[in-house]
Motif scaffolding. Structure first.
Motif, short mmCIF file in Angstrom:
data_model
loop_
_atom_site.label_atom_id
_atom_site.label_comp_id
_atom_site.label_asym_id
_atom_site.label_seq_id
_atom_site.Cartn_x
_atom_site.Cartn_y
_atom_site.Cartn_z
N ARG A 56 18.94 -1.11 10.55
CA ARG A 56 18.40 0.08 9.89
C ARG A 56 17.01 0.39 10.43
O ARG A 56 16.14 -0.48 10.48
N ARG A 57 16.81 1.63 10.81
CA ARG A 57 15.54 2.04 11.41
C ARG A 57 14.49 2.33 10.35
O ARG A 57 14.78 2.89 9.29
N ALA A 58 13.29 1.92 10.63
CA ALA A 58 12.13 2.25 9.80
C ALA A 58 11.04 2.78 10.71
O ALA A 58 10.79 2.22 11.78
N ASP A 59 10.44 3.86 10.32
CA ASP A 59 9.37 4.44 11.13
C ASP A 59 8.56 5.37 10.23
O ASP A 59 8.95 6.50 9.97
N GLY A 60 7.45 4.87 9.73
CA GLY A 60 6.66 5.70 8.84
C GLY A 60 5.31 5.10 8.54
O GLY A 60 5.03 3.94 8.85
N ASP A 61 4.48 5.92 7.94
CA ASP A 61 3.15 5.50 7.51
C ASP A 61 3.19 5.19 6.03
O ASP A 61 3.86 5.89 5.25
N TYR A 62 2.49 4.16 5.63
CA TYR A 62 2.54 3.69 4.24
C TYR A 62 1.13 3.42 3.72
O TYR A 62 0.23 3.06 4.48
N ARG A 63 1.00 3.55 2.41
CA ARG A 63 -0.22 3.17 1.72
C ARG A 63 0.11 2.09 0.70
O ARG A 63 1.14 2.18 0.01
N VAL A 64 -0.73 1.09 0.58
CA VAL A 64 -0.54 0.05 -0.43
C VAL A 64 -0.97 0.61 -1.78
O VAL A 64 -2.14 0.93 -1.99
N ILE A 65 0.00 0.73 -2.69
CA ILE A 65 -0.25 1.34 -3.99
C ILE A 65 -1.03 0.40 -4.89
O ILE A 65 -1.94 0.81 -5.62
N PHE A 66 -0.68 -0.87 -4.89
CA PHE A 66 -1.41 -1.85 -5.68
C PHE A 66 -1.12 -3.24 -5.13
O PHE A 66 -0.14 -3.46 -4.42
N ALA A 109 -5.18 -3.44 -1.72
CA ALA A 109 -4.95 -2.18 -2.42
C ALA A 109 -5.62 -1.02 -1.68
O ALA A 109 -6.79 -1.10 -1.31
N GLY A 110 -4.85 0.04 -1.46
CA GLY A 110 -5.37 1.23 -0.81
C GLY A 110 -5.30 1.19 0.71
O GLY A 110 -5.59 2.20 1.36
N ALA A 111 -4.92 0.04 1.28
CA ALA A 111 -4.83 -0.06 2.74
C ALA A 111 -3.71 0.82 3.27
O ALA A 111 -2.77 1.17 2.54
N THR A 112 -3.79 1.18 4.53
CA THR A 112 -2.75 1.96 5.18
C THR A 112 -2.19 1.18 6.36
O THR A 112 -2.88 0.35 6.96
#
Length: 213
Positions: A125-135, A112-115
């Protein structure tokens, strides 16, 4: 271009945790396109444990053909994330607090809270982004986590992955998401958003289902 300080930023959408809402399809967050898919992936405790491991070790994403890099646990050890009950009321997520675990490649497990940074292509399909673990939820018969976008460039929003070992011994994998178009082509042709989500979900299913092993 990704921001070097993304891990200090909040997510870029308002409805944090909404991927868990029971009425997501009927009442999605504003401007978003919701999607919910679930599939039976086997039965029994062994199948459940293996699928849960695939989720928490990022295999659900890397096995889909995407790369997960720059995984960093939350700087706040007390962060537990956001969860909701069946009525949509925020509650503290059910979870354990295990010692930090790592994959054989040295990547920290989902917490939880990790990035993390996710990029590559899954089923074209392309994916390219920054994410945060919501829970993160680790229960006796259900394991789940949700990712939210930070400074998205393609679509903004949230995706939830869960594996449930049901009372009838069947194991089900579910993906719940809502996508807000960001890239101009997706804003102009919203049908592309639905197609992208279908293909991504299919790739995630292939990553955790023994039928595609």
């Amino acid at each position: 271009m990704r921001r070097a300080t993304f891990r200090d930023q909040t997510v870029d959408y308002a409805a944090v945790g909404a991927s868990q809402a029971a009425d997501l399809l009927q009442y999605p967050p504003e401007r978003s396109m919701p999607a919910v898919g679930s599939w039976r992936i086997g039965s029994g405790e062994e199948r459940f444990r293996k699928a849960a491991e695939d989720l928490l070790s990022w295999r659900v994403i890397t096995g889909a053909g995407l790369e997960v890099t720059d995984v960093r646990p939350s700087s706040d050890p007390g962060y537990t994330g956001v969860s909701f009950d069946v009525d949509g009321t925020p509650v503290v997520p059910a979870q354990r607090e295990p010692d930090q675990r790592f994959t054989p490649d040295g990547i920290a497990y989902v917490s939880a809270g990790a990035t993390a940074h996710v990029h590559g292509r899954a089923r074209g399909r392309r994916a390219d982004g920054d994410y945060r673990v919501i829970f993160v939820a680790e229960e006796e018969r259900r394991v789940a986590f949700a990712l939210g976008t930070v400074a998205a460039t393609i679509v903004s929003g949230e995706v939830l992955f869960s594996v449930e070992w049901r009372d009838d011994d069947e194991v089900w994998f579910e993906v719940r998401a809502f996508d807000i178009p960001v890239q101009w082509s997706y804003r102009l042709f919203r049908g592309l958003v639905k197609r992208r989500r279908r293909l991504l979900n299919s790739a995630y299913l292939r990553a955790v289902s023994p039928l595609f092993a």
